[in-house]
Structure formats: C-alpha cells, structure tokens
Design an enzyme around this catalytic site. Structure first.
Site, PDB file in Angstrom:
ATOM      1  N   SER A 116     -32.401  -1.673 -49.852  1.00 24.81           N
ATOM      2  CA  SER A 116     -33.534  -2.347 -50.726  1.00 24.81           C
ATOM      3  C   SER A 116     -34.575  -2.852 -49.991  1.00 24.81           C
ATOM      4  CB  SER A 116     -32.841  -3.494 -51.749  1.00 24.81           C
ATOM      5  OG  SER A 116     -32.197  -4.346 -50.712  1.00 24.81           O
ATOM      6  N   CYS A 117     -34.259  -2.955 -48.677  1.00 29.10           N
ATOM      7  CA  CYS A 117     -35.195  -3.737 -47.532  1.00 29.10           C
ATOM      8  C   CYS A 117     -35.408  -2.947 -46.285  1.00 29.10           C
ATOM      9  CB  CYS A 117     -34.878  -5.262 -47.305  1.00 29.10           C
ATOM     10  SG  CYS A 117     -36.041  -6.249 -46.203  1.00 29.10           S
ATOM     11  N   GLY A 118     -36.393  -1.905 -46.128  1.00 22.11           N
ATOM     12  CA  GLY A 118     -36.557  -1.329 -45.043  1.00 22.11           C
ATOM     13  C   GLY A 118     -37.321  -2.109 -43.957  1.00 22.11           C
ATOM     14  N   CYS A 120     -36.681  -5.253 -43.010  1.00 23.41           N
ATOM     15  CA  CYS A 120     -35.365  -5.936 -42.573  1.00 23.41           C
ATOM     16  C   CYS A 120     -34.949  -5.586 -40.916  1.00 23.41           C
ATOM     17  CB  CYS A 120     -34.141  -6.076 -43.225  1.00 23.41           C
ATOM     18  SG  CYS A 120     -34.463  -6.880 -44.941  1.00 23.41           S
TER      19      CYS A 120
END
Length: 297
Positions: A116-118, A120
C-alpha cells in the site's frame, strides 16, 4: 503462473440469515525481490504475474532507465542465497543493456515495503521528487470530458481478478485521441498496478506515453503522480480523492490530475486546459443554473 488467486474456507455470518461455511476466492499476495545485475534493489508485496513489467516499470519510476533499449532481460531465480533453493518465482533478476549504469546506492531500497505504500523506505524525502527525462508540461494533448467519464466503467469491466476476489487495484492506459484501451493490469498494490502498466509501455518501446491517460481504480497518491510523470503521461485520472501532495506535484510537473471521476462528474485539480467540455453542454449547464437561481427568488 496459477498463483494470482487462491481459495480458502471461511465462515459466513449474516445476522439475518444462517451462519455457514463456504469457499472464498482471495487475491494472492507474495513478496517479489527485484535485483539488478544480481544485487538486491527492493522488495515489494505484489500479486504474482507480469513480474517483468512490474520490475521494468519500477526502474522507470526510480529513474534508473527510461527506454526499452536500456532494458536487456530479466529472469526468475531462487530465493535468498539461491544455492539449491527451489525457484518460487519471487525473485527477479534484471540485466540492464550494456553501458547502462546500475542504480545509484541512494536509489536502492533493499528492504521491505508494503503493497500500500511504495514511497516508504526512501533514503530521504529529498529523493522522492525524482527528475523525469520527459517534458510532461509540453504535452498539448486534450481529452474530452465525455470520454473521461467512461474510463472507470471500462476499467471495472476488464478487472477479471477483481470480479472473483474484490481485492485488487487496477490501472489502465487509454489513448486520449481515440479512447482505445491500450493495457490494463491488476495488483494488490495500487503502485504495483501502475508499474506493470508503465513496464508494459517500456517493453513495447512506447515511452514517453504522450497523449495517454492513466486511469486508476482508487485514490491518487503522490507516488502515482510521480510514476505518471516519470513515464511521460500527461493525464492521471482516479475514481477517488488525490492527496494534497499529489495535487502539488501534478501542478508543479505540468500533469493534469483528475479526481472523484464518478458517474458524469469529476474534479480537475491541476492543468484543466487538457480537459475539453463541449460548449453546448456548458451552455446547457449555465441555462439550468440560471433557471434554478431565478426560481429561488
């Protein structure tokens, strides 16, 4: 690959009905380690399938490559350490074309990132705004609003795995001039779906994606705007909201950002000159608004 979906026994509870056990279809989520020349670069959680496109699009997003000529090949290999480990198809090693420099050390993300969070895991916030080699602001493409409102429906109609699982994001490219659906990819991660689409374009020598619209099934995050800009895409449309940072980057980069594209309406957050509204429709809207105003007096 046969690992895109899996089946699992679940207990279905409905307060107004009987409780029962049933078989449910789930979207598969597995890690993919991307290596370049044998050196680990990143690990992302993804839906197996189109892994080469995913890796190619990821390298475009990171500014490592920008054309098909810079991508030589890719091969699945064994797990960590490889030596005799069974190939689970969760490690992909990319070979760049001769003369293409490997990723810089500050690009490497040799650790876990969620689906869900590239963003990061970036080495520093300063490294997030990667400089694109393509001039998105100079793309003078115009897309009809009447065509744009059809894209979410057409996207949904082609989401085969979502139809079975209800658990995947999708991204698709449309030709702004003809409305043709060029490619669609699904994944548990919204940024992975976009990377797969961009990777398809790179492997088919279609970068930069001038005169194209990137349609996504969810919200428009900062990273999705960044990926569009890195691929030379002038218009990004989402069915949900953009973030404030996404809108700021779109404005700064010359990208047209459309959000809340649902039914027959949308919000255009940046560079609205690329969205054409038929004059007749605009005049009808003004007449209707004026009549409503007079009636309220």
């Amino acid at each position: 690959m046969g690992r895109i979906t899996t089946r699992r026994s679940v207990m279905r509870i409905a307060l107004d009905d009987d409780t029962s056990r049933r078989i449910d279809t789930l979207a598969v989520e597995e890690p993919l380690e991307i290596r370049v020349g044998g050196t680990p670069l990143a690990v992302t959680m993804r839906t197996p399938g189109a892994d080469v496109e995913l890796a190619a699009g990821f390298l475009v997003s990171e500014g490592v490559i920008g054309s098909g000529a810079e991508f030589h090949s890719a091969i699945h290999c064994g797990g960590p350490g490889t030596g005799g480990v069974e190939n689970t198809y969760n490690v992909l090693d990319v070979t760049l074309a001769p003369g293409v420099p490997p990723p810089a050390p500050d690009v490497a993300r040799a650790f876990y990132t969620t689906s869900s969070c590239g963003v990061c895991g970036k080495a520093s916030i300063d490294a997030v705004e990667t400089v694109s080699r393509y001039d998105v602001a100079g793309d003078d493409v115009v897309v009809d609003a009447a065509d744009l409102v059809t894209y979410p429906v057409r996207l949904r109609e082609k989401q085969d795995v979502f139809e079975k699982t209800g658990g995947l994001h999708a991204a698709a490219l449309f030709d702004a001039a003809t409305g043709e659906l060029l490619v669609l990819r699904e994944d548990v991660g919204r940024h992975n779906a976009v990377d797969k689409v961009v990777g398809w374009a790179l492997l088919n020598d279609r970068l930069p994606l001038r005169a194209a619209v990137l349609q996504v099934s969810g919200r428009a995050s900062f990273e999705l705007v960044q990926k569009a800009v890195m691929a030379g895409i002038p218009v990004l449309a989402a069915v949900s909201a953009p973030s404030s940072l996404a809108a700021e980057l779109a404005e700064k980069s010359g990208l047209t950002l459309v959000g809340f594209l649902r039914g027959r309406s949308m919000n255009v957050y940046s560079h609205p000159h690329r969205v054409r509204v038929e004059q007749a429709a605009s005049e009808d809207a003004l007449v209707t608004e004026g009549a409503a105003h007079d009636h309220s007096r």
